[in-house]
Design a protein around this motif. Structure first.
Motif, PDB file in Angstrom:
ATOM      1  N   LYS A 110       0.846  -1.187   0.000  1.00 50.44           N
ATOM      2  CA  LYS A 110       0.000   0.000   0.000  1.00 50.44           C
ATOM      3  C   LYS A 110       0.883   1.240   0.000  1.00 50.44           C
ATOM      4  CE  LYS A 110      -3.437   2.572   2.692  1.00 50.44           C
ATOM      5  NZ  LYS A 110      -4.216   2.612   3.957  1.00 50.44           N
ATOM      6  N   CYS A 145      -8.971   7.233 -11.669  1.00 48.13           N
ATOM      7  CA  CYS A 145      -8.595   6.240 -10.652  1.00 48.13           C
ATOM      8  C   CYS A 145      -9.244   4.892 -10.967  1.00 48.13           C
ATOM      9  CB  CYS A 145      -9.030   6.708  -9.273  1.00 48.13           C
ATOM     10  SG  CYS A 145      -8.125   8.137  -8.624  1.00 48.13           S
ATOM     11  N   VAL A 149      -7.540   0.817 -12.087  1.00 42.67           N
ATOM     12  CA  VAL A 149      -7.692  -0.358 -11.224  1.00 42.67           C
ATOM     13  C   VAL A 149      -7.944  -1.592 -12.079  1.00 42.67           C
ATOM     14  CG1 VAL A 149      -9.197  -1.423  -9.488  1.00 42.67           C
ATOM     15  CG2 VAL A 149      -8.480   0.951  -9.222  1.00 42.67           C
ATOM     16  N   VAL A 171      -3.874  -4.031  -9.563  1.00 38.99           N
ATOM     17  CA  VAL A 171      -4.106  -2.916  -8.641  1.00 38.99           C
ATOM     18  C   VAL A 171      -5.528  -3.072  -8.129  1.00 38.99           C
ATOM     19  CG1 VAL A 171      -4.252  -0.413  -8.391  1.00 38.99           C
ATOM     20  CG2 VAL A 171      -2.479  -1.413  -9.849  1.00 38.99           C
ATOM     21  N   GLU A 173      -7.143  -1.328  -5.622  1.00 41.70           N
ATOM     22  CA  GLU A 173      -7.912  -0.113  -5.368  1.00 41.70           C
ATOM     23  C   GLU A 173      -7.039   1.131  -5.415  1.00 41.70           C
ATOM     24  OE1 GLU A 173      -9.820  -0.308  -1.575  1.00 41.70           O
ATOM     25  OE2 GLU A 173      -7.962  -0.187  -0.429  1.00 41.70           O
ATOM     26  N   ILE A 174      -7.656   2.210  -5.844  1.00 38.93           N
ATOM     27  CA  ILE A 174      -7.071   3.549  -5.749  1.00 38.93           C
ATOM     28  C   ILE A 174      -8.157   4.422  -5.133  1.00 38.93           C
ATOM     29  CG2 ILE A 174      -6.032   5.510  -6.945  1.00 38.93           C
ATOM     30  CD1 ILE A 174      -5.273   3.605  -9.225  1.00 38.93           C
ATOM     31  N   PHE A 185      -4.164  10.106  -1.857  1.00 37.09           N
ATOM     32  CA  PHE A 185      -4.432   8.957  -2.706  1.00 37.09           C
ATOM     33  C   PHE A 185      -3.823   7.714  -2.067  1.00 37.09           C
ATOM     34  CE2 PHE A 185      -4.544  12.625  -5.405  1.00 37.09           C
ATOM     35  CZ  PHE A 185      -5.492  12.358  -6.385  1.00 37.09           C
ATOM     36  N   PHE A 187      -2.955   3.743  -2.926  1.00 32.62           N
ATOM     37  CA  PHE A 187      -2.802   2.754  -3.984  1.00 32.62           C
ATOM     38  C   PHE A 187      -2.516   1.402  -3.340  1.00 32.62           C
ATOM     39  CE2 PHE A 187      -1.676   6.803  -5.786  1.00 32.62           C
ATOM     40  CZ  PHE A 187      -2.070   6.765  -7.124  1.00 32.62           C
ATOM     41  N   VAL A 197       3.592   3.938  -9.460  1.00 31.74           N
ATOM     42  CA  VAL A 197       2.663   4.753  -8.682  1.00 31.74           C
ATOM     43  C   VAL A 197       2.801   6.221  -9.080  1.00 31.74           C
ATOM     44  CG1 VAL A 197       2.034   5.551  -6.374  1.00 31.74           C
ATOM     45  CG2 VAL A 197       2.572   3.144  -6.747  1.00 31.74           C
ATOM     46  N   MET A 201      -0.051   8.434 -10.789  1.00 32.90           N
ATOM     47  CA  MET A 201      -0.452   9.645 -10.095  1.00 32.90           C
ATOM     48  C   MET A 201      -0.408  10.851 -11.028  1.00 32.90           C
ATOM     49  SD  MET A 201      -1.416  10.611  -7.041  1.00 32.90           S
ATOM     50  CE  MET A 201      -2.584  11.647  -7.925  1.00 32.90           C
TER      51      MET A 201
END
Length: 250
Positions: A110, A145, A149, A171, A173-174, A185, A187, A197, A201
């Motif tokens: 994370k 976002c 995912v 991925v 979740e964002i 945010f 990730f 990341v 971003m």
């Protein structure tokens, strides 16, 4: 030999990243190994869960090392935090199974990324947030976002030129939360490619600012061309929050 797991917190502003460099002592790994050698009188190599970039931070970096030292863990932790620079903290030491490997056993991570989104910058938050003064469309931001995912080949959202290993990642979740001028945010995924990341971003922000269309994300997944994605957000807003391991290896 004992196998010791470390949970580490650091402010990366003064350092050239996690990984030890032969011509510099300005790395997190190098600083910790130097103090471990001092207190155990052994040549210690620590294994990190992964590298963090120059200038990036961590609240929950994980590493492990092998030692013949019989020093109690509470004493070892006390000495490490006494002799390490104040911007590197050993939050926890734990003796783990001999086969535990901080990198190879990790099954997820994370990251947090912080953006200061206001016309006027902050004198205090500027060290740990990315100053991005452009007005953002929050609906587009959320849509970007969501598009990022899933399970995809993320090489177009990384700084890798090519890779012999698979660049498919999941991925899960964002999540974004706004508190005043700060956008936070989160990730979460099974693993992230080099600069992944930060490039995701930058892409999210560029979509929300109207610099690139939302459909760019789908195009990058399809054509795998890094140059078509958004900018690489700077390292100063990036934090490694947590590394996930199977329950039996925690």
């Amino acid at each position: 030999m004992r196998n010791i797991k470390l949970t580490i917190e650091y402010d990366g502003r003064r350092y050239l990243g996690w990984q030890r460099l032969g011509d510099s002592d300005k790395t997190i790994q190098g600083k910790i190994e130097g103090v471990l050698k001092q207190i155990t009188e052994e040549d210690i190599e620590i294994i990190g869960s992964g590298r963090t970039d120059s200038g990036a931070h961590a609240r929950g970096q994980v590493a492990n090392f092998k030692t013949a030292s019989t020093m109690p863990l509470d004493e070892m932790q006390l000495l490490l935090n006494r002799y390490l620079p104040r911007d590197i903290i050993i939050k926890e030491l734990e003796e783990v199974h001999e086969r535990f490997h901080a990198r190879y056993n990790a099954e997820g991570k994370k990251y947090s990324y912080y953006v200061w989104n206001a016309v006027i910058p902050s004198a205090f938050e500027g060290y740990h947030t990315y100053y991005y003064p452009q007005e953002l469309d929050m609906d587009k931001l959320q849509a970007a976002c969501e598009r990022l995912v899933g399970t995809h080949d993320y090489i177009g959202f990384s700084s890798l030129k090519k890779s012999k290993k698979s660049t498919v990642r999941t991925v899960s979740e964002i999540v974004v939360e706004r508190k005043g001028s700060i956008l936070h945010f989160a990730f979460v995924g099974e693993g992230f490619l080099y600069n992944m990341v930060r490039i995701m971003m930058g892409t999210i922000l560029d979509v929300a600012a109207g610099k690139i269309p939302l459909e760019t994300i789908d195009e990058v997944f399809a054509n795998k061309v890094r140059a078509n994605a958004g900018a690489t957000a700077p390292a100063l807003g990036l934090f490694l929050d947590e590394v996930y391991y199977p329950a039996e290896q925690k």
